[in-house]
Design a protein around this motif. Structure first.
Motif, PDB file in Angstrom:
ATOM      1  N   VAL A 122       0.839  -1.200   0.000  1.00 49.83           N
ATOM      2  CA  VAL A 122       0.000   0.000   0.000  1.00 49.83           C
ATOM      3  C   VAL A 122       0.873   1.248   0.000  1.00 49.83           C
ATOM      4  N   ARG A 123       1.936   1.234   0.776  1.00 47.30           N
ATOM      5  CA  ARG A 123       2.871   2.368   0.810  1.00 47.30           C
ATOM      6  C   ARG A 123       3.493   2.596  -0.568  1.00 47.30           C
ATOM      7  N   ILE A 124       3.859   1.526  -1.227  1.00 45.25           N
ATOM      8  CA  ILE A 124       4.448   1.629  -2.569  1.00 45.25           C
ATOM      9  C   ILE A 124       3.435   2.202  -3.552  1.00 45.25           C
ATOM     10  N   SER A 125       2.197   1.749  -3.457  1.00 40.99           N
ATOM     11  CA  SER A 125       1.149   2.234  -4.369  1.00 40.99           C
ATOM     12  C   SER A 125       0.880   3.721  -4.160  1.00 40.99           C
ATOM     13  N   ILE A 126       0.921   4.160  -2.912  1.00 41.98           N
ATOM     14  CA  ILE A 126       0.720   5.583  -2.609  1.00 41.98           C
ATOM     15  C   ILE A 126       1.858   6.406  -3.203  1.00 41.98           C
ATOM     16  N   ALA A 127       3.087   5.919  -3.049  1.00 35.21           N
ATOM     17  CA  ALA A 127       4.245   6.618  -3.624  1.00 35.21           C
ATOM     18  C   ALA A 127       4.130   6.695  -5.146  1.00 35.21           C
ATOM     19  N   LYS A 128       3.633   5.626  -5.766  1.00 37.25           N
ATOM     20  CA  LYS A 128       3.444   5.618  -7.221  1.00 37.25           C
ATOM     21  C   LYS A 128       2.403   6.658  -7.643  1.00 37.25           C
ATOM     22  N   GLU A 129       1.366   6.815  -6.835  1.00 38.75           N
ATOM     23  CA  GLU A 129       0.335   7.807  -7.133  1.00 38.75           C
ATOM     24  C   GLU A 129       0.915   9.219  -7.094  1.00 38.75           C
ATOM     25  N   PHE A 130       1.761   9.478  -6.128  1.00 42.64           N
ATOM     26  CA  PHE A 130       2.394  10.804  -6.051  1.00 42.64           C
ATOM     27  C   PHE A 130       3.388  10.995  -7.205  1.00 42.64           C
ATOM     28  N   SER A 131       4.040   9.916  -7.635  1.00 44.31           N
ATOM     29  CA  SER A 131       4.946   9.992  -8.791  1.00 44.31           C
ATOM     30  C   SER A 131       4.162  10.349 -10.052  1.00 44.31           C
ATOM     31  N   LYS A 132       3.010   9.705 -10.216  1.00 42.87           N
ATOM     32  CA  LYS A 132       2.148   9.988 -11.368  1.00 42.87           C
ATOM     33  C   LYS A 132       1.662  11.432 -11.333  1.00 42.87           C
ATOM     34  N   LYS A 133       1.294  11.881 -10.135  1.00 37.71           N
ATOM     35  CA  LYS A 133       0.833  13.261  -9.967  1.00 37.71           C
ATOM     36  C   LYS A 133       1.933  14.245 -10.356  1.00 37.71           C
ATOM     37  N   TYR A 134       3.160  13.953  -9.966  1.00 39.39           N
ATOM     38  CA  TYR A 134       4.284  14.838 -10.297  1.00 39.39           C
ATOM     39  C   TYR A 134       4.490  14.901 -11.812  1.00 39.39           C
ATOM     40  N   LYS A 135       4.415  13.744 -12.467  1.00 40.33           N
ATOM     41  CA  LYS A 135       4.600  13.733 -13.915  1.00 40.33           C
ATOM     42  C   LYS A 135       3.478  14.489 -14.617  1.00 40.33           C
ATOM     43  N   ASP A 136       2.256  14.312 -14.129  1.00 44.84           N
ATOM     44  CA  ASP A 136       1.114  15.015 -14.726  1.00 44.84           C
ATOM     45  C   ASP A 136       1.264  16.532 -14.618  1.00 44.84           C
ATOM     46  N   ASN A 137       1.900  16.982 -13.544  1.00 44.22           N
ATOM     47  CA  ASN A 137       2.037  18.420 -13.297  1.00 44.22           C
ATOM     48  C   ASN A 137       3.285  19.027 -13.917  1.00 44.22           C
ATOM     49  N   TYR A 138       4.381  18.269 -13.924  1.00 43.88           N
ATOM     50  CA  TYR A 138       5.657  18.825 -14.376  1.00 43.88           C
ATOM     51  C   TYR A 138       6.204  18.164 -15.644  1.00 43.88           C
ATOM     52  N   ASN A 139       5.490  17.143 -16.134  1.00 43.63           N
ATOM     53  CA  ASN A 139       5.929  16.416 -17.319  1.00 43.63           C
ATOM     54  C   ASN A 139       7.346  15.878 -17.150  1.00 43.63           C
ATOM     55  N   GLU A 140       7.626  15.402 -15.958  1.00 43.42           N
ATOM     56  CA  GLU A 140       8.931  14.812 -15.640  1.00 43.42           C
ATOM     57  C   GLU A 140       8.716  13.467 -14.968  1.00 43.42           C
ATOM     58  N   ASP A 141       9.521  12.492 -15.365  1.00 42.55           N
ATOM     59  CA  ASP A 141       9.458  11.177 -14.733  1.00 42.55           C
ATOM     60  C   ASP A 141      10.258  11.202 -13.442  1.00 42.55           C
ATOM     61  N   VAL A 142       9.577  11.150 -12.341  1.00 48.63           N
ATOM     62  CA  VAL A 142      10.213  11.122 -11.026  1.00 48.63           C
ATOM     63  C   VAL A 142       9.655   9.939 -10.249  1.00 48.63           C
ATOM     64  N   LYS A 143      10.523   9.079  -9.817  1.00 48.55           N
ATOM     65  CA  LYS A 143      10.095   7.935  -9.007  1.00 48.55           C
ATOM     66  C   LYS A 143      10.217   8.315  -7.534  1.00 48.55           C
ATOM     67  N   ILE A 144       9.100   8.730  -6.965  1.00 50.76           N
ATOM     68  CA  ILE A 144       9.098   9.133  -5.555  1.00 50.76           C
ATOM     69  C   ILE A 144       9.184   7.889  -4.681  1.00 50.76           C
ATOM     70  N   GLN A 145      10.173   7.879  -3.818  1.00 48.79           N
ATOM     71  CA  GLN A 145      10.391   6.730  -2.953  1.00 48.79           C
ATOM     72  C   GLN A 145       9.430   6.739  -1.767  1.00 48.79           C
ATOM     73  N   VAL A 146       9.136   5.544  -1.291  1.00 50.94           N
ATOM     74  CA  VAL A 146       8.307   5.402  -0.089  1.00 50.94           C
ATOM     75  C   VAL A 146       8.931   6.169   1.071  1.00 50.94           C
ATOM     76  N   GLU A 147      10.252   6.077   1.171  1.00 51.55           N
ATOM     77  CA  GLU A 147      10.963   6.750   2.268  1.00 51.55           C
ATOM     78  C   GLU A 147      10.916   8.267   2.132  1.00 51.55           C
ATOM     79  N   SER A 148      10.782   8.743   0.899  1.00 53.73           N
ATOM     80  CA  SER A 148      10.666  10.192   0.686  1.00 53.73           C
ATOM     81  C   SER A 148       9.388  10.726   1.315  1.00 53.73           C
TER      82      SER A 148
END
Length: 322
Positions: free
Chosen positions: A187-213
């Motif tokens: 679940v933590r990984i899925s949440i981090a993936k959702e924030f990564s997708k949100k970042y790409k949608d907003n900034y058009n950049e591929d960023v893999k946000i870590q769970v620890e981040s």
């Protein structure tokens, strides 16, 4: 026992400040009556006190030559406006995090009251999991006994259970932070993936946000949100413990950013870029830059750079925040 801090009238307070070398103006009495000596002077005097060669405050206290009550009040106002700017952004993230945690947790564990099942947590034998579950259960009990109508009472009365997407709205940020830290890793990984997708949608950049981040972001937000909400001194607040900031630096590719051992306002703002929408972060950034520009020239006995230093802002802070 003798009273070590006897009551002082406004006139006596002003005399003390004047005797210590502070320049007094016509607004001093008005400010002290309106906000109190403790809130303004005791909270914001430290930057204006004389220090010895090793940086220790000289005793008895003396103010730097040329320092004024106008400047202390200015720093008080600056910090108050800073809290207001931060609070809006922090609430935005809080709402977003609650929505993502509740949605993804329930998607992975759709059974009723799944958040009360220890098996749905990372280390279900650990005391922190029991603490999390007890806190969720106690929140439900607390609001079910309230005299007024609320969503928790409604769901209990009509469905005999409270969905997590309803319950999260009654949790503090500390509660949701604790929940995020303890829910199962997938679940933590899925949440981090959702924030990564949100970042790409907003900034058009591929960023893999870590769970620890997100652990680091939540730690910063939790501490600063409490300070902001309770009107505590915020601009020079620093955190010495908690998850590493290195993860956030890596996710945002901030290779040239030097990491301080203490995290302050600058690190908080940088962290929020990782999780806010571009529109919300731009609003935060512009409001913050306008605030800094507005107060840049009102301090004469100290440099504004010393205030930025207390906020952990590097000289080229605009490069990193932009």
């Amino acid at each position: 026992m003798d009273n070590q801090k006897p009551f002082k009238t406004i006139e006596e307070q002003i005399k003390i400040l004047n005797n210590r070398g502070l320049i007094i103006d016509d607004e001093t009495e008005i400010s002290l009556r309106q906000f109190g000596y403790y809130s303004i002077v005791n909270g914001y005097k430290w930057l204006f006190l004389s220090r010895n060669s090793v940086g220790k405050i000289i005793k008895p206290e003396r103010f730097i030559k040329g320092s004024s009550f106008f400047e202390i009040r200015g720093l008080y106002d600056f910090d108050k406006e800073l809290r207001s700017i931060l609070y809006k952004a922090l609430l935005e993230y809080e709402s977003n995090l609650k929505a993502k945690v509740s949605y993804i947790f329930c998607k992975n564990h759709p059974e009723e009251k799944s958040y009360l099942n220890v098996k749905n947590y990372r280390d279900y034998k650990h005391n922190s999991v029991n603490k999390t579950i007890n806190n969720l259960d106690n929140t439900i009990k607390k609001y079910s006994l309230k005299d007024y109508d609320n969503a928790i009472k409604h769901y209990l009365n009509n469905y005999n259970q409270v969905p997590l997407w309803v319950l999260v709205n009654f949790l503090t940020f500390g509660d949701i932070n604790y929940l995020y830290r303890n829910i199962d890793e997938q679940v933590r990984i899925s949440i981090a993936k959702e924030f990564s997708k949100k970042y790409k949608d907003n900034y058009n950049e591929d960023v893999k946000i870590q769970v620890e981040s997100l652990d680091s972001v939540n730690h910063l937000v939790n501490n600063f949100r409490n300070a902001v909400a309770h009107g505590e001194i915020t601009y020079y607040m620093h955190l010495t413990k908690g998850p590493s900031f290195q993860n956030i630096k890596k996710d945002l590719n901030l290779k040239n950013l030097k990491i301080s051992s203490q995290r302050g306002i600058f690190e908080l703002v940088i962290s929020l870029k990782l999780v806010l929408t571009k529109k919300c972060f731009e609003e935060l950034k512009n409001s913050l830059f306008n605030l800094l520009d507005t107060y840049n020239d009102i301090f004469t006995s100290v440099s504004f750079a010393s205030i930025l230093h207390d906020m952990n802002f590097p000289d080229n802070y605009k490069t990193f925040i932009k």
